[in-house]
Design an enzyme around this catalytic site. Structure first.
Site, PDB file in Angstrom:
ATOM      1  N   ARG B 118       0.808  -1.232   0.000  1.00  0.00           N
ATOM      2  CA  ARG B 118       0.000   0.000   0.000  1.00  0.00           C
ATOM      3  C   ARG B 118       0.838   1.278   0.000  1.00  0.00           C
ATOM      4  O   ARG B 118       0.356   2.334   0.411  1.00  0.00           O
ATOM      5  CB  ARG B 118      -0.988   0.019   1.170  1.00  0.00           C
ATOM      6  CG  ARG B 118      -1.953  -1.154   1.137  1.00  0.00           C
ATOM      7  CD  ARG B 118      -3.169  -0.933   2.020  1.00  0.00           C
ATOM      8  NE  ARG B 118      -3.943  -2.158   2.098  1.00  0.00           N
ATOM      9  CZ  ARG B 118      -3.782  -3.106   3.022  1.00  0.00           C
ATOM     10  NH1 ARG B 118      -2.894  -2.931   3.994  1.00  0.00           N
ATOM     11  NH2 ARG B 118      -4.497  -4.193   2.999  1.00  0.00           N
ATOM     12  N   LYS B 140       1.663  11.138 -11.499  1.00  0.00           N
ATOM     13  CA  LYS B 140       0.821  10.210 -12.251  1.00  0.00           C
ATOM     14  C   LYS B 140       1.614   8.943 -12.508  1.00  0.00           C
ATOM     15  O   LYS B 140       2.694   8.984 -13.096  1.00  0.00           O
ATOM     16  CB  LYS B 140       0.392  10.823 -13.581  1.00  0.00           C
ATOM     17  CG  LYS B 140      -0.749  11.791 -13.446  1.00  0.00           C
ATOM     18  CD  LYS B 140      -1.366  12.058 -14.804  1.00  0.00           C
ATOM     19  CE  LYS B 140      -2.512  13.055 -14.722  1.00  0.00           C
ATOM     20  NZ  LYS B 140      -3.073  13.322 -16.045  1.00  0.00           N
ATOM     21  N   GLU B 182       6.159  17.572 -25.703  1.00  0.00           N
ATOM     22  CA  GLU B 182       5.578  18.003 -24.421  1.00  0.00           C
ATOM     23  C   GLU B 182       6.092  19.391 -24.034  1.00  0.00           C
ATOM     24  O   GLU B 182       5.383  20.185 -23.409  1.00  0.00           O
ATOM     25  CB  GLU B 182       5.878  16.993 -23.310  1.00  0.00           C
ATOM     26  CG  GLU B 182       5.279  15.601 -23.520  1.00  0.00           C
ATOM     27  CD  GLU B 182       3.778  15.495 -23.204  1.00  0.00           C
ATOM     28  OE1 GLU B 182       3.139  16.533 -22.928  1.00  0.00           O
ATOM     29  OE2 GLU B 182       3.245  14.365 -23.261  1.00  0.00           O
ATOM     30  N   LYS B 224       4.741  22.821 -15.163  1.00  0.00           N
ATOM     31  CA  LYS B 224       4.040  21.638 -14.685  1.00  0.00           C
ATOM     32  C   LYS B 224       3.858  21.678 -13.173  1.00  0.00           C
ATOM     33  O   LYS B 224       2.773  21.354 -12.655  1.00  0.00           O
ATOM     34  CB  LYS B 224       4.801  20.360 -15.079  1.00  0.00           C
ATOM     35  CG  LYS B 224       4.145  19.105 -14.525  1.00  0.00           C
ATOM     36  CD  LYS B 224       3.999  18.015 -15.525  1.00  0.00           C
ATOM     37  CE  LYS B 224       3.107  16.898 -14.988  1.00  0.00           C
ATOM     38  NZ  LYS B 224       3.173  15.694 -15.799  1.00  0.00           N
ATOM     39  N   GLU B 234      -6.172  16.441 -10.756  1.00  0.00           N
ATOM     40  CA  GLU B 234      -6.773  16.765 -12.046  1.00  0.00           C
ATOM     41  C   GLU B 234      -8.277  16.925 -11.991  1.00  0.00           C
ATOM     42  O   GLU B 234      -9.021  16.328 -12.777  1.00  0.00           O
ATOM     43  CB  GLU B 234      -6.384  15.680 -13.063  1.00  0.00           C
ATOM     44  CG  GLU B 234      -6.592  16.142 -14.484  1.00  0.00           C
ATOM     45  CD  GLU B 234      -5.961  15.184 -15.495  1.00  0.00           C
ATOM     46  OE1 GLU B 234      -4.766  14.882 -15.354  1.00  0.00           O
ATOM     47  OE2 GLU B 234      -6.670  14.767 -16.394  1.00  0.00           O
ATOM     48  N   ARG B 238      -5.308  21.146 -14.011  1.00  0.00           N
ATOM     49  CA  ARG B 238      -4.285  20.167 -14.406  1.00  0.00           C
ATOM     50  C   ARG B 238      -4.665  19.472 -15.713  1.00  0.00           C
ATOM     51  O   ARG B 238      -3.799  19.019 -16.465  1.00  0.00           O
ATOM     52  CB  ARG B 238      -4.065  19.131 -13.298  1.00  0.00           C
ATOM     53  CG  ARG B 238      -3.000  18.127 -13.665  1.00  0.00           C
ATOM     54  CD  ARG B 238      -2.540  17.250 -12.523  1.00  0.00           C
ATOM     55  NE  ARG B 238      -1.532  16.320 -13.014  1.00  0.00           N
ATOM     56  CZ  ARG B 238      -0.745  15.581 -12.253  1.00  0.00           C
ATOM     57  NH1 ARG B 238      -0.850  15.668 -10.948  1.00  0.00           N
ATOM     58  NH2 ARG B 238       0.143  14.771 -12.783  1.00  0.00           N
ATOM     59  N   ASN B 242      -3.374  17.861 -20.727  1.00  0.00           N
ATOM     60  CA  ASN B 242      -3.773  16.799 -21.658  1.00  0.00           C
ATOM     61  C   ASN B 242      -4.069  17.309 -23.059  1.00  0.00           C
ATOM     62  O   ASN B 242      -4.628  16.568 -23.877  1.00  0.00           O
ATOM     63  CB  ASN B 242      -4.995  16.069 -21.114  1.00  0.00           C
ATOM     64  CG  ASN B 242      -4.623  15.178 -19.961  1.00  0.00           C
ATOM     65  OD1 ASN B 242      -3.822  14.280 -20.120  1.00  0.00           O
ATOM     66  ND2 ASN B 242      -5.185  15.452 -18.800  1.00  0.00           N
ATOM     67  N   HIS B 245      -3.783  14.942 -25.974  1.00  0.00           N
ATOM     68  CA  HIS B 245      -3.590  13.596 -25.440  1.00  0.00           C
ATOM     69  C   HIS B 245      -4.752  12.652 -25.723  1.00  0.00           C
ATOM     70  O   HIS B 245      -4.558  11.445 -25.760  1.00  0.00           O
ATOM     71  CB  HIS B 245      -3.310  13.651 -23.936  1.00  0.00           C
ATOM     72  CG  HIS B 245      -1.886  14.037 -23.613  1.00  0.00           C
ATOM     73  ND1 HIS B 245      -1.325  15.222 -24.034  1.00  0.00           N
ATOM     74  CD2 HIS B 245      -0.902  13.374 -22.943  1.00  0.00           C
ATOM     75  CE1 HIS B 245      -0.069  15.286 -23.604  1.00  0.00           C
ATOM     76  NE2 HIS B 245       0.213  14.185 -22.945  1.00  0.00           N
ATOM     77  N   HIS B 249      -3.591   9.437 -27.253  1.00  0.00           N
ATOM     78  CA  HIS B 249      -3.789   8.109 -26.663  1.00  0.00           C
ATOM     79  C   HIS B 249      -4.517   7.179 -27.639  1.00  0.00           C
ATOM     80  O   HIS B 249      -4.209   5.987 -27.725  1.00  0.00           O
ATOM     81  CB  HIS B 249      -4.583   8.214 -25.360  1.00  0.00           C
ATOM     82  CG  HIS B 249      -3.805   8.831 -24.240  1.00  0.00           C
ATOM     83  ND1 HIS B 249      -4.395   9.299 -23.084  1.00  0.00           N
ATOM     84  CD2 HIS B 249      -2.472   9.060 -24.092  1.00  0.00           C
ATOM     85  CE1 HIS B 249      -3.464   9.785 -22.272  1.00  0.00           C
ATOM     86  NE2 HIS B 249      -2.291   9.653 -22.869  1.00  0.00           N
ATOM     87  N   HIS B 262       5.115   8.205 -27.296  1.00  0.00           N
ATOM     88  CA  HIS B 262       4.053   9.025 -26.721  1.00  0.00           C
ATOM     89  C   HIS B 262       4.103  10.459 -27.247  1.00  0.00           C
ATOM     90  O   HIS B 262       3.087  11.022 -27.659  1.00  0.00           O
ATOM     91  CB  HIS B 262       4.166   9.005 -25.186  1.00  0.00           C
ATOM     92  CG  HIS B 262       3.201   9.910 -24.497  1.00  0.00           C
ATOM     93  ND1 HIS B 262       1.839   9.734 -24.578  1.00  0.00           N
ATOM     94  CD2 HIS B 262       3.393  11.025 -23.743  1.00  0.00           C
ATOM     95  CE1 HIS B 262       1.230  10.696 -23.887  1.00  0.00           C
ATOM     96  NE2 HIS B 262       2.152  11.482 -23.371  1.00  0.00           N
TER      97      HIS B 262
END
Lengths: 360, 360
Positions: B118, B140, B182, B224, B234, B238, B242, B245, B249, B262
């Site tokens: 955990r 992330k 990016e 960032k 997010e 935030r 994206n 993205h 994606h 990416h």
């Protein structure tokens, strides 16, 4: 109906405890913020309660995942199946997951919710005594690994917990007893008065007296909620909830997941912890006898399986979340009603208990 | 050396940016609170930098996991292998994980750290430009699912990020360009001055001018860090990170993980987002040309693959973390330097872009 609050700032949530809660649609829907809802349950619970829960969420886009029943299925692979379902149904990050079942369903459903799109809302409807008094409260989620129990997981809090005492009617005696192991634990670690009450009311609990059960559930949840509020991620006092669990997890892993119920393994492990506590000079013989007697009366096993010898125990216990840099640490009892924080145990003391307690 | 702080209360952490950082043992060890340390890296990076990192942690109990290289290996199965190693080595909850590599290694190492017992401590040593300016910062973590990119994961912050600009010397041109995608994104979403600077300095960046690279890394990380500090999970601003993205994606998933880097997919997706923004009346033709021109100069692709037609795009985009109850939402540009929050897109506009942009 009683309502207890687990106080965690913006992650606070209520535990509802009472009768007939499963049919109170509003209790559920007030905590659902989206149209997409997925119910995760298992093959034992689905025929009993799934329709009643689905009835409460008519008008939502409702999906379901029915898992196989048993601790041996609490794996990353099975959780992966929940992800498959969520993605196939194109569920969004604002979807809600309802975990309907015992501890295994709650742990896996919660972990799936924690990880799907980095976290979606989830609700717990625990259907075993063990889940109602312990695993559904506090945000511990996760799965087992062949080398250790609950080794993969997340702290992730639900939106609410709905503990309907009526569902215990369908629980078999073995499951009821397993739940009582965790109930007794609360008495041992921090609530001597509750331990006394349990000694006097164990017969009523086993006879499923509704009032006695409701009292035990509420008192257990209150104890747990207080510890969780004080220490969400188990840096300190929350660790006391693990009394008997280091031995217990070793038994579950060593015997093969699913052979012992979690509560059964915890009952044995707590007796082992009591035995070490006596060797430390904290408990006396009479204390240990009281503890073993109560577990026995609850219908629980109190001696470790023969096939796990001391060496194997040590090996299995080397992987435990309370360990630090590889050193085994245990929760022990200073007295009935007062647990220690994790303590390093002299090797000879640990071995003495592993070799002699319950081995004759 | 520059030191930026990501301000997240008790989860705050520094980003170190500079030259020669990989050999400064103290930079690393000040953030390691345990004797057990595991380095997660991949087969490309290990021969280049693993020994230098291990040299810094002599005296610790150091283990390593070397993953295969590529986005197609960013899976739950591969993360499971990290758990196997941690458990086989009996690593405790106070162990530390170092992710040494690009975005894929950082995402998987971070997710393994988030879930092992955990949550254990982890450190990021990003070795690609993309990881240095984007994926290593902000917490992330996660893996891909055959049906969607980054669909399984956690928000989990590192103890620190060490971005050594010298490691970019060994980066191939294609990876460098992917990182620039990016970098350009930051200019587009919130920093028009930086976008202008990039237009004037793209040649220096491609020539790997150290000063220019250091400036671009720091400016990107600063942008960032500000967004992450404002909105860790997010819920709001935030999401502007994206930009491009959702298309990106879809391209990565549709073409098969590992076919496009990416950053390459994001470059194409950003051009598609710019095209919709123009159709919305926010960008003019000259803006869109400037954007496409800069990506092209950086050596990046700007048109979507032919094999993913409009229908397939819509299907793939139906699974995206910004979607709400199944409705596709996109980040668009109001102007160069100003992004929108996620907005619902009229279907005909989206289809117009998917059918015509880059399709001639």
């Amino acid at each position: 109906m009683k309502k207890l609050l687990v106080e965690l700032g913006e992650r606070s949530y209520p535990i509802y405890i009472g009768s007939g809660l499963l049919d109170q649609a509003g209790l559920l829907t007030q905590h659902i913020k989206s149209r997409q809802v997925i119910v995760v349950t298992n093959e034992t619970i689905a025929p009993l309660y799934l329709d009643r829960v689905l009835k409460n969420i008519q008008g939502y886009i409702a999906e379901q995942v029915i898992l196989p029943d048993g601790e041996q299925f609490k794996t990353l692979d099975i959780v992966s199946g929940i992800f498959d379902k969520l993605l196939t149904c194109k569920f969004s990050r604002n979807a809600t997951l309802i975990a309907l079942g015992g501890g295994v369903v709650g742990d896996m459903g919660g972990f799936a919710a924690a990880c799907y799109q980095r976290g979606i809302a989830f609700l717990q409807i625990p259907t075993t005594l063990l889940a109602q008094v312990d695993s559904s409260v506090g945000g511990k989620t996760g799965v087992n690994h062949p080398l250790g129990k609950n080794m993969i997981g997340a702290f992730y809090q639900p939106q609410c917990v709905i503990a309907d005492a009526d569902v215990l009617d369908t629980l078999d005696d073995r499951q009821l007893a397993a739940g009582l192991a965790e109930v007794i634990k609360y008495g041992l670690i921090r609530d001597a008065g509750f331990f006394n009450w349990l000694e006097n009311n164990i017969d009523a609990l086993l006879a499923r007296d509704k009032q006695a059960l409701a009292f035990a559930i509420e008192r257990s949840c209150r104890n747990k909620a207080e510890l969780v509020a004080e220490d969400e991620t188990e840096a300190d006092v929350r660790a006391t909830l693990n009394l008997g669990h280091t031995f217990g997890h070793a038994i579950e892993t060593g015997a093969g997941y699913g052979v012992y119920l979690h509560g059964e393994a915890v009952a044995i492990g707590t007796c082992q912890a009591a035995d070490i506590s006596r060797r430390q000079g904290w408990l006396n013989d009479a204390d240990v006898k009281r503890i073993i007697h109560l577990f026995k009366k609850a219908g629980l096993p109190v001696t470790p399986p023969k096939e796990i010898n001391a060496g194997r125990f040590l090996e299995l216990m080397a992987v435990d979340k309370k360990n630090s840099d590889g050193q085994i640490r245990l929760i022990l009892l200073k007295q009935i009603g007062a647990a220690t924080l994790p303590v390093n145990i002299p090797q000879e003391l640990l071995e003495a208990t592993l070799k002699s307690y319950g081995r004759t």
